[in-house]
Write an enzyme that holds these catalytic residues in place. Structure first.
Site, PDB file in Angstrom:
ATOM      1  N   VAL A 184      49.688 -43.343  17.817  1.00 66.47           N
ATOM      2  CA  VAL A 184      50.799 -42.670  17.134  1.00 66.47           C
ATOM      3  C   VAL A 184      51.042 -41.284  17.735  1.00 66.47           C
ATOM      4  O   VAL A 184      52.194 -40.905  18.013  1.00 66.47           O
ATOM      5  CB  VAL A 184      50.533 -42.576  15.614  1.00 66.47           C
ATOM      6  CG1 VAL A 184      51.740 -41.958  14.912  1.00 66.47           C
ATOM      7  CG2 VAL A 184      50.219 -43.954  15.024  1.00 66.47           C
ATOM      8  N   ALA A 212      67.943 -31.261  13.870  1.00 68.31           N
ATOM      9  CA  ALA A 212      67.263 -30.202  13.104  1.00 68.31           C
ATOM     10  C   ALA A 212      68.110 -28.926  13.044  1.00 68.31           C
ATOM     11  O   ALA A 212      67.853 -28.050  12.231  1.00 68.31           O
ATOM     12  CB  ALA A 212      65.908 -29.890  13.739  1.00 68.31           C
ATOM     13  N   LYS A 232      47.174 -43.293   5.761  1.00 70.91           N
ATOM     14  CA  LYS A 232      47.231 -43.776   4.353  1.00 70.91           C
ATOM     15  C   LYS A 232      45.864 -43.890   3.731  1.00 70.91           C
ATOM     16  O   LYS A 232      45.717 -43.722   2.517  1.00 70.91           O
ATOM     17  CB  LYS A 232      47.976 -45.107   4.248  1.00 70.91           C
ATOM     18  CG  LYS A 232      47.338 -46.275   4.983  1.00 70.91           C
ATOM     19  CD  LYS A 232      47.707 -46.223   6.406  1.00 70.91           C
ATOM     20  CE  LYS A 232      46.877 -47.014   7.343  1.00 70.91           C
ATOM     21  NZ  LYS A 232      47.658 -47.538   8.451  1.00 70.91           N
ATOM     22  N   GLU A 241      55.861 -40.292   5.412  1.00 66.92           N
ATOM     23  CA  GLU A 241      56.652 -41.525   5.539  1.00 66.92           C
ATOM     24  C   GLU A 241      55.924 -42.599   6.353  1.00 66.92           C
ATOM     25  O   GLU A 241      55.942 -43.778   6.022  1.00 66.92           O
ATOM     26  CB  GLU A 241      58.010 -41.200   6.202  1.00 66.92           C
ATOM     27  CG  GLU A 241      58.914 -42.385   6.394  1.00 66.92           C
ATOM     28  CD  GLU A 241      59.309 -43.058   5.080  1.00 66.92           C
ATOM     29  OE1 GLU A 241      59.998 -42.422   4.276  1.00 66.92           O
ATOM     30  OE2 GLU A 241      58.930 -44.220   4.870  1.00 66.92           O
ATOM     31  N   GLY A 281      48.076 -51.967  19.685  1.00 68.05           N
ATOM     32  CA  GLY A 281      47.989 -50.705  18.923  1.00 68.05           C
ATOM     33  C   GLY A 281      48.394 -50.844  17.470  1.00 68.05           C
ATOM     34  O   GLY A 281      48.651 -49.842  16.801  1.00 68.05           O
ATOM     35  N   GLU A 312      43.974 -50.977  12.792  1.00 70.75           N
ATOM     36  CA  GLU A 312      43.191 -49.770  12.526  1.00 70.75           C
ATOM     37  C   GLU A 312      41.996 -49.724  13.479  1.00 70.75           C
ATOM     38  O   GLU A 312      41.582 -50.760  14.029  1.00 70.75           O
ATOM     39  CB  GLU A 312      42.675 -49.785  11.084  1.00 70.75           C
ATOM     40  CG  GLU A 312      43.762 -49.738  10.043  1.00 70.75           C
ATOM     41  CD  GLU A 312      44.637 -48.513  10.171  1.00 70.75           C
ATOM     42  OE1 GLU A 312      44.136 -47.391  10.118  1.00 70.75           O
ATOM     43  OE2 GLU A 312      45.858 -48.682  10.344  1.00 70.75           O
ATOM     44  N   ASP A 326      43.883 -52.169   3.846  1.00 71.45           N
ATOM     45  CA  ASP A 326      44.992 -51.321   4.308  1.00 71.45           C
ATOM     46  C   ASP A 326      46.233 -51.554   3.434  1.00 71.45           C
ATOM     47  O   ASP A 326      46.902 -50.605   3.009  1.00 71.45           O
ATOM     48  CB  ASP A 326      45.278 -51.638   5.788  1.00 71.45           C
ATOM     49  CG  ASP A 326      46.446 -50.853   6.345  1.00 71.45           C
ATOM     50  OD1 ASP A 326      46.253 -49.682   6.734  1.00 71.45           O
ATOM     51  OD2 ASP A 326      47.566 -51.399   6.388  1.00 71.45           O
ATOM     52  N   LYS A 341      48.122 -48.905   0.794  1.00 72.35           N
ATOM     53  CA  LYS A 341      49.576 -48.637   0.818  1.00 72.35           C
ATOM     54  C   LYS A 341      50.205 -48.968  -0.533  1.00 72.35           C
ATOM     55  O   LYS A 341      51.074 -48.242  -1.011  1.00 72.35           O
ATOM     56  CB  LYS A 341      50.230 -49.432   1.946  1.00 72.35           C
ATOM     57  CG  LYS A 341      49.809 -48.939   3.333  1.00 72.35           C
ATOM     58  CD  LYS A 341      50.177 -49.942   4.396  1.00 72.35           C
ATOM     59  CE  LYS A 341      49.868 -49.436   5.791  1.00 72.35           C
ATOM     60  NZ  LYS A 341      49.950 -50.488   6.809  1.00 72.35           N
ATOM     61  N   GLY A 401      52.726 -49.879  15.358  1.00 70.05           N
ATOM     62  CA  GLY A 401      53.063 -49.731  16.776  1.00 70.05           C
ATOM     63  C   GLY A 401      53.491 -48.313  17.088  1.00 70.05           C
ATOM     64  O   GLY A 401      53.873 -47.550  16.200  1.00 70.05           O
TER      65      GLY A 401
HETATM   66  P1  NDP Z   1      44.030 -44.044  17.404  1.00 73.37           P
HETATM   67  O1  NDP Z   1      42.652 -44.499  17.145  1.00 73.37           O
HETATM   68  O2  NDP Z   1      44.832 -44.683  18.453  1.00 73.37           O
HETATM   69  O3  NDP Z   1      44.013 -42.474  17.701  1.00 73.37           O
HETATM   70  C1  NDP Z   1      43.248 -41.571  16.989  1.00 73.37           C
HETATM   71  C2  NDP Z   1      43.220 -40.252  17.721  1.00 73.37           C
HETATM   72  O4  NDP Z   1      42.486 -39.329  16.919  1.00 73.37           O
HETATM   73  C3  NDP Z   1      42.562 -40.281  19.077  1.00 73.37           C
HETATM   74  O5  NDP Z   1      43.447 -39.685  20.001  1.00 73.37           O
HETATM   75  C4  NDP Z   1      41.312 -39.415  18.905  1.00 73.37           C
HETATM   76  O6  NDP Z   1      41.048 -38.559  20.001  1.00 73.37           O
HETATM   77  C5  NDP Z   1      41.742 -38.510  17.794  1.00 73.37           C
HETATM   78  N1  NDP Z   1      40.600 -37.941  17.058  1.00 73.37           N
HETATM   79  C6  NDP Z   1      39.611 -38.584  16.421  1.00 73.37           C
HETATM   80  N2  NDP Z   1      38.777 -37.681  15.870  1.00 73.37           N
HETATM   81  C7  NDP Z   1      39.246 -36.460  16.184  1.00 73.37           C
HETATM   82  C8  NDP Z   1      38.824 -35.141  15.945  1.00 73.37           C
HETATM   83  N3  NDP Z   1      37.734 -34.892  15.228  1.00 73.37           N
HETATM   84  N4  NDP Z   1      39.569 -34.129  16.421  1.00 73.37           N
HETATM   85  C9  NDP Z   1      40.685 -34.366  17.136  1.00 73.37           C
HETATM   86  N5  NDP Z   1      41.145 -35.596  17.409  1.00 73.37           N
HETATM   87  C10 NDP Z   1      40.426 -36.637  16.945  1.00 73.37           C
HETATM   88  O7  NDP Z   1      44.772 -44.116  15.990  1.00 73.37           O
HETATM   89  P2  NDP Z   1      46.327 -44.406  15.707  1.00 73.37           P
HETATM   90  O8  NDP Z   1      47.164 -43.481  16.481  1.00 73.37           O
HETATM   91  O9  NDP Z   1      46.587 -45.866  15.783  1.00 73.37           O
HETATM   92  O10 NDP Z   1      46.403 -44.055  14.148  1.00 73.37           O
HETATM   93  C11 NDP Z   1      46.411 -42.708  13.691  1.00 73.37           C
HETATM   94  C12 NDP Z   1      46.694 -42.721  12.196  1.00 73.37           C
HETATM   95  O11 NDP Z   1      47.979 -43.304  11.981  1.00 73.37           O
HETATM   96  C13 NDP Z   1      45.717 -43.573  11.390  1.00 73.37           C
HETATM   97  O12 NDP Z   1      45.515 -42.950  10.144  1.00 73.37           O
HETATM   98  C14 NDP Z   1      46.462 -44.886  11.186  1.00 73.37           C
HETATM   99  O13 NDP Z   1      46.080 -45.557  10.012  1.00 73.37           O
HETATM  100  C15 NDP Z   1      47.877 -44.395  11.064  1.00 73.37           C
HETATM  101  N6  NDP Z   1      48.915 -45.360  11.417  1.00 73.37           N
HETATM  102  C16 NDP Z   1      48.822 -46.066  12.583  1.00 73.37           C
HETATM  103  C17 NDP Z   1      49.822 -46.949  12.943  1.00 73.37           C
HETATM  104  C18 NDP Z   1      49.752 -47.743  14.190  1.00 73.37           C
HETATM  105  O14 NDP Z   1      50.631 -48.592  14.400  1.00 73.37           O
HETATM  106  N7  NDP Z   1      48.792 -47.527  15.062  1.00 73.37           N
HETATM  107  C19 NDP Z   1      50.986 -47.138  12.070  1.00 73.37           C
HETATM  108  C20 NDP Z   1      51.007 -46.328  10.895  1.00 73.37           C
HETATM  109  C21 NDP Z   1      49.982 -45.480  10.580  1.00 73.37           C
HETATM  110  P3  NDP Z   1      40.575 -39.078  21.452  1.00 73.37           P
HETATM  111  O15 NDP Z   1      41.815 -39.719  22.018  1.00 73.37           O
HETATM  112  O16 NDP Z   1      40.183 -37.885  22.180  1.00 73.37           O
HETATM  113  O17 NDP Z   1      39.477 -40.068  21.195  1.00 73.37           O
HETATM  114  N1  HSE Z   2      47.025 -51.083  10.898  1.00 73.56           N
HETATM  115  C1  HSE Z   2      48.242 -50.880  10.203  1.00 73.56           C
HETATM  116  C2  HSE Z   2      49.012 -52.188  10.159  1.00 73.56           C
HETATM  117  C3  HSE Z   2      49.060 -49.833  10.893  1.00 73.56           C
HETATM  118  O1  HSE Z   2      48.678 -53.105  10.911  1.00 73.56           O
HETATM  119  O2  HSE Z   2      49.936 -52.300   9.358  1.00 73.56           O
HETATM  120  C4  HSE Z   2      50.276 -49.412  10.115  1.00 73.56           C
HETATM  121  O3  HSE Z   2      49.924 -48.728   8.949  1.00 73.56           O
END
Ligand code: NDP
Ligand code: HSE
Length: 433
Positions: free
Chosen positions: A14, A33, A105, A129, A187, A190, A201, A205, A302
């Site tokens: 994300v 904006a 979430k 959101e 991607g 979780e 999950d 939500k 995604g």
């Molecule tokens: P990822 O696992 O892809 O990314 C997590 C990131 O967090 C990594 O870049 C990691 O850093 C970083 N991180 C972890 N710990 C720390 C820390 N202590 N300090 C700084 N950075 C840190 O997760 P996602 O992007 O998939 O998901 C992020 C959030 O969004 C989650 O809460 C997820 O539930 C939510 N979400 C995800 C969706 C999806 O489609 N993927 C959709 C909707 C919500 P590094 O890269 O250095 O390891």
């Molecule tokens: N892991 C979650 C899903 C990401 O598959 O719906 C979006 O919240």
């Protein structure tokens, strides 16, 4: 000219999408904006990790304090998953006087009241959101666009990973592990994909939506929750023969008896809008007393769909809209509890049931006798012939029931599983009526 400088914590799926939108569509975002919204600093855990996007060395850091101390940054996208250190990071960002946008979430479902209280005390805002439905705009729809309504029900596909897995199993004949591995590669899943497939999950939500839509006060673990982890291909096939598809549905239904909440694989009649939601898409059907039924559908997971929701929240925060809505939002405020949560066993529905039974006369009478004693009546039945690949002398018995209470259906199944001619555990799923 005014500029909003943005911090990003977490540069995974994300976070990378958000950084891409902010850098590649700077002009579009400036127009929306009314001023420049630009990336100021990015915090990651591991600086040595290869990234899809490159930054000036002073912009990317592994120290949160570089961001919290940067007075030019007014809003931070908190995009790391899980509870800790996400919670402590969020509190430190609020204490440093910055607004927050988050997609996490799990964190909101667990620590929402504490985080919202602290943000309100500090005069800051939290926009979320992307935390439910990815790119599908459900939070603002319920929190703002439908705010004139009493919400009566909400039926949703809220987990993109589960919907992707079941769709691929149904349509492409993939096995479960292959479909899950592909959801992870894209991607959607979780970091711990058990949260996706065991229904947690979706329950998190649903808890957030229920607080927002119904003023419910509950913890997400209070929601009855069954995931797709034990879903068998054979049930997808029987459901298809009966004219249904199986979807992991999150349901909140208000009645005079209270609010019934559950997450479970559910049979949905083919052709109904929820049955036709495929792949990683999410959908929600909401009924409000003034508006009637509203149906929303969109990519539920995604990189870019989720970034779309995060950046929309950023624009709202930069413009000042979030500050206003956050103060009035009926979510984790100390207002009255507006709805009683109904005990799950009191809820009722139609059910799909499957048992593996010894193929001899009288078995059906035994099973229907147990069901009858529990006030569960059979609406239709499929019995497969013995030659269809099952252990010798055993056949699957598949049935649909008329409406029965959850408690009665559960007790009947337990008793049926004890019958000597019934093999293994029975399968029971709700049918959306
Ligand atoms: P990822 O696992 O892809 O990314 C997590 C990131 O967090 C990594 O870049 C990691 O850093 C970083 N991180 C972890 N710990 C720390 C820390 N202590 N300090 C700084 N950075 C840190 O997760 P996602 O992007 O998939 O998901 C992020 C959030 O969004 C989650 O809460 C997820 O539930 C939510 N979400 C995800 C969706 C999806 O489609 N993927 C959709 C909707 C919500 P590094 O890269 O250095 O390891
Ligand atoms: N892991 C979650 C899903 C990401 O598959 O719906 C979006 O919240």
């Amino acid at each position: 000219m005014e500029t909003t400088r943005v911090g990003v914590v977490g540069l995974g799926t994300v976070g990378t999408g958000v950084a891409r939108l902010l850098t590649e569509h700077r002009d579009r975002i400036r127009r929306r904006a009314g001023h420049t919204v630009e990336l100021g600093r990015v915090v990651v855990a591991d600086l040595s990790k290869p990234r899809e996007i490159s930054f000036d060395s002073e912009m990317i850091t592994d120290r949160l304090s570089d961001l919290t101390a940067d007075e030019e940054i007014s809003v931070v996208c908190q995009l790391i998953g899980g509870l800790e250190p996400a919670r402590s990071i969020m509190l430190q960002i609020l204490e440093s006087g910055k607004d927050i946008v988050t997609a996490n979430k799990a964190l909101l479902a667990e620590h929402g009241p504490e985080l919202f209280d602290r943000a309100r005390e500090l005069g800051r805002s939290i926009a979320f959101e992307a935390s439910v439905g990815g790119g599908m705009p459900i939070i603002n729809s319920i929190g703002q666009c439908l705010s004139a309504n009493r919400i009566d029900s909400l039926h949703g596909i809220l987990n993109g990973t589960s919907n992707f897995i079941v769709s691929q199993m149904e349509e492409q004949g993939w096995d479960f592990p292959t479909a899950l591995a592909e959801a992870q590669a894209r991607g959607y899943a979780e970091a711990d994909p058990r949260m996706d497939i065991d229904g947690s999950d979706a329950a998190q939500k649903l808890a957030i939506l229920s607080h927002l839509a119904f003023g419910a006060r509950l913890h997400w673990t209070d929601i009855s929750c069954v995931g797709i982890d034990e879903l068998e291909f054979v049930d997808l096939e029987y459901a298809r023969q009966l004219g249904f598809r199986i979807k992991l549905l999150a349901i909140a239904q208000r009645s005079d008896a209270g609010l019934e909440l559950h997450v479970s694989p559910t049979l949905v009649r083919s052709g109904q809008p929820l049955a036709e939601v495929r792949g990683s898409f999410n959908a929600v059907s909401v009924v409000g007393d003034a508006v009637g039924r509203v149906f929303l559908q969109g990519a539920g997971a995604g990189q870019m769909p989720t970034a779309s929701a995060v950046v929309a929240d950023l624009i709202d925060t930069a413009v000042g809209r979030t500050r206003i809505t956050f103060q009035t939002l009926e979510l984790w405020s100390h207002g009255e509890v507006r709805v009683k949560i109904r005990d799950h066993s009191e809820g009722s529905g139609h059910y799909y049931m499957r048992f593996m039974v010894d193929d001899h006369p009288g078995v059906l009478a035994e099973i229907s006798g147990v069901l009858g004693r529990h006030q569960v009546s059979i609406a239709s039945l499929i019995q497969q012939p013995e030659e269809s690949g099952h252990p010798s002398g055993q056949v699957p018995l598949v049935m649909m029931t008329h409406r029965a209470t959850e408690g009665a259906a559960g007790r009947a199944i337990e008793e049926i599983e004890e019958l000597p001619s019934v093999r293994g555990s029975g399968v029971r799923m709700r049918v959306l009526s």
